[in-house]
Structure formats: structure tokens, C-alpha cells
Scaffold this active site. Structure first.
Site, PDB file in Angstrom:
ATOM      1  CG  HIS A  53      -1.899  -1.124   1.240  1.00 34.53           C
ATOM      2  ND1 HIS A  53      -2.143  -1.888   2.363  1.00 34.53           N
ATOM      3  CD2 HIS A  53      -2.692  -1.626   0.266  1.00 34.53           C
ATOM      4  CE1 HIS A  53      -3.059  -2.806   2.075  1.00 34.53           C
ATOM      5  NE2 HIS A  53      -3.402  -2.666   0.812  1.00 34.53           N
ATOM      6  CD  GLU A  56      -0.347   0.256   4.690  1.00 37.93           C
ATOM      7  OE1 GLU A  56       0.448  -0.704   4.745  1.00 37.93           O
ATOM      8  OE2 GLU A  56      -1.582   0.120   4.712  1.00 37.93           O
ATOM      9  CG  HIS A 147       1.075  -3.918   5.359  1.00 35.19           C
ATOM     10  ND1 HIS A 147       0.239  -3.539   4.323  1.00 35.19           N
ATOM     11  CD2 HIS A 147       1.680  -5.063   4.951  1.00 35.19           C
ATOM     12  CE1 HIS A 147       0.329  -4.419   3.339  1.00 35.19           C
ATOM     13  NE2 HIS A 147       1.190  -5.359   3.702  1.00 35.19           N
ATOM     14  CD  GLU A 210      -1.313  -3.940   9.313  1.00 31.48           C
ATOM     15  OE1 GLU A 210      -1.052  -2.713   9.232  1.00 31.48           O
ATOM     16  OE2 GLU A 210      -1.824  -4.596   8.381  1.00 31.48           O
TER      17      GLU A 210
END
EC number: 3.5.1.96
Length: 322
Positions: A53, A56, A147, A210
Site C-alpha cells: 500500500h 504506508e 505495513h 502492522e
């Protein structure tokens, strides 16, 4: 290999596409992809990916710093290493994706999307992993996909693990804890993420990490990711992580919220944090006549997003494991 990140963002192919340092051979394969092979024989293969993404950016900056340390000889390399910046055009534009969400496309699911740069890239990355993992026999295969989350979280750093038909290697899970992850989320069904693909097709120990919240380049406080960066450096060097630390809280996915029509309403405000608990009977979402309600005593929300396209996931509901 200088300025790998800058060249990737600028869409520039390097004049020199391969070379050697004292400890490894390196090869630029395509925009955003660099392979490093140690001079000594190793039986471990590691994929480090970020930027699937494009908004990010903190993990991308972290990977760039690790690469610099490797090329400067500050970190010895004891893995075959494939570094991937997943979506260079989206990274350059600072957007999550240019056309469609690539992290729903893996495992051949790109064929279900309208053709775009992202579908072509997902296909390329699948082939890259096939070539990388199969080129040499390796006893250990890892894939860490880095991410950041759209929303804030009650756990600043956490991992999401794909469905796996055999038990997880506790050494791998312990390493994730040593990397500063406060929670681990275990999927129970297949999916289209990059880590689902590497786990299912190549038996890799895979995890989506994350790390904080999505911010533009230059606005990240990388000090909050120091435990993860240090753990990665130690891993690359073939050393054992520091012992101790808190064992991550473990969750499993028990339900998915899917947006099926334009009538979809997510019954949470925009400030709802990841891992916010909801009690049994709470209305979570409504889509026409369909209602999504908490069925366990307590469920925790992950990745709530009412703005996804119809047919896509608008959130996950979790149950805490003992």
C-alpha cells in the site's frame, strides 16, 4: 546499490544492476526489487516486503535503512534475502493504491480484478517468489510483509498471520514478540494477501506486521519502531533475538464484515481504534435488511473501513485466545 528507495520512487532503473560487497552479491531485478545472496552458503531464505500500500511509508523507510546498513557492512548477511517495495507507482503518489487494492489479489485472485498496474504487479510478485524460493533448496523460509494501519490501534504494533494447516513454529512466534509486536491475529480462512500466498504456496512462515499508523514520507517517527528494526537487523545477521519481553496477546478471526451494497453502514465512528471490544448483541453493521451482530461474549474489531468497494471486507471481528 545506492539510493534504492529514491530510484524506485523516481521510476529510474539503475545504470549498474548487479555487484558485490565483501559479504554478499546483489542484483536489481525490477523496480522496487533487490536480491542479496550471501558469499557464504546458507539454508535460509527471507522475503522482506513493504509498500504494498503506497501510503504506508514507515516500513519502507525502515527497509531502506536496513539496506544501507547491509551495504555499509554494519550488518552481516546470513540469509538469502529478497527485498520488495510492492507498489512503486502508489508509493510515488502517496496513495494506498492507484486502481485496486493489491493485497486482495494474491494467489491468482488478480484475475478477478479489472486489469491494471496493480494486477500486473501482483502477478509479477507471485512469479518473483516462485523463482526466489525454488532457485535453491532452503530449510527455512520466512516472509515478513511490513505495513501500517489506516486507523490508530490499542496495540501499536501487531501481526496478522495467514491460515495454516499445521501448527505455527513457536520460535517464529517468539521472534515476532521479540520484534515488539503486542498482539498476534490468526486467520482461519484463506485470503488474497501477500503473506497468505507465500505461506500457502511455498510453506513460508509468513506474517503481516502492522507498525503504527499510515503517514507520508518524512513524517514518521521511526523511534517507535526501534524494537522491530533491531530485531530485523539481528535476524539478518543470523543471531538469536534478545530473550524476555511480553508475550503477544493472541486473537483469532471469528467473523468478517463485508460491504455488499451501497446501503452498507458501519455502526462505528471514524475514531474507533483497532482492537476496540464490543459486547454480545451489539449491532456492528447494517446492509439493507442484513445485520451484523456480535455473537460471542466479547469481540474485538480489526481494520474497520466502511469505504471499501462493494464485495470487499469492511472489517474483521476477533476473539481473544487464552
Amino acid at each position: 546499490m545506492d539510493n534504492f528507495l529514491a530510484q524506485t520512487l523516481a521510476g529510474i532503473s539503475p545504470d549498474i544492476t548487479q555487484g558485490e560487497t565483501e559479504s554478499f552479491h546483489w542484483r536489481w531485478q525490477m523496480p522496487g526489487v533487490l536480491e542479496l545472496t550471501p558469499a557464504v552458503e546458507v539454508d535460509r531464505a527471507l522475503v522482506l516486503s513493504a509498500g504494498i500500500h503506497g501510503n504506508e511509508t514507515a516500513p519502507v523507510e525502515m527497509l531502506a535503512a536496513l539496506l544501507s546498513a547491509l551495504f555499509e557492512g554494519k550488518i552481516p548477511l546470513r540469509w538469502r534475502l529478497l527485498v520488495i517495495l510492492g507498489n512503486p507507482p502508489a508509493l510515488a503518489e502517496g496513495v494506498r493504491y492507484c486502481h485496486s487494492d493489491m493485497n486482495r489479489m494474491f494467489g491468482g485472485r488478480w484475475q478477478m480484478f479489472e486489469e491494471s498496474g496493480e494486477t500486473l504487479r501482483a502477478r509479477e510478485l507471485e512469479q518473483l517468489l516462485e523463482d526466489f524460493y525454488s532457485r535453491r533448496k532452503t530449510r527455512i523460509r520466512w516472509h515478513l510483509d511490513l505495513h501500517t494501519a489506516i486507523r490508530g490501534s490499542r496495540h501499536v504494533r501487531f501481526g496478522v498471520l495467514p491460515q495454516r494447516s499445521i501448527p505455527w513454529d513457536e520460535h517464529f512466534l517468539s521472534w515476532l514478540g521479540a520484534a515488539g509486536l503486542e498482539a498476534l491475529v490468526f486467520h482461519q480462512t484463506p485470503g488474497g494477501t501477500f503473506t497468505h500466498f507465500s505461506c500457502e504456496h511455498f510453506g513460508a512462515l509468513s506474517c503481516t506486521l502492522e507498525l503504527g499508523k499510515a503517514l507520508p514520507f518524512g513524517h514518521n517517527d521511526l523511534t517507535q519502531f526501534t524494537p522491530t528494526a533491531q530485531a530485523l537487523a539481528t535476524l539478518l545477521a543470523g543471531e538469536k533475538p534478545m530473550e524476555g519481553g511480553t508475550r503477544p496477546i493472541r486473537y483469532r478471526v471469528v467473523a468478517q464484515i463485508t460491504r455488499r451494497s451501497d446501503a452498507f453502514v458501519l455502526c462505528m465512528d471514524n475514531q474507533t481504534l483497532n482492537f476496540t471490544p464490543f459486547k454480545k448483541g451489539t449491532l456492528l453493521a447494517q446492509d439493507g435488511d442484513e445485520q451484523v451482530i456480535v455473537t460471542h461474549d466479547v469481540e474485538y474489531v480489526l481494520f474497520p473501513n466502511p469505504n471499501v468497494a462493494c464485495g470487499l471486507r469492511a472489517g474483521l471481528m476477533l476473539e481473544k485466545l487464552a
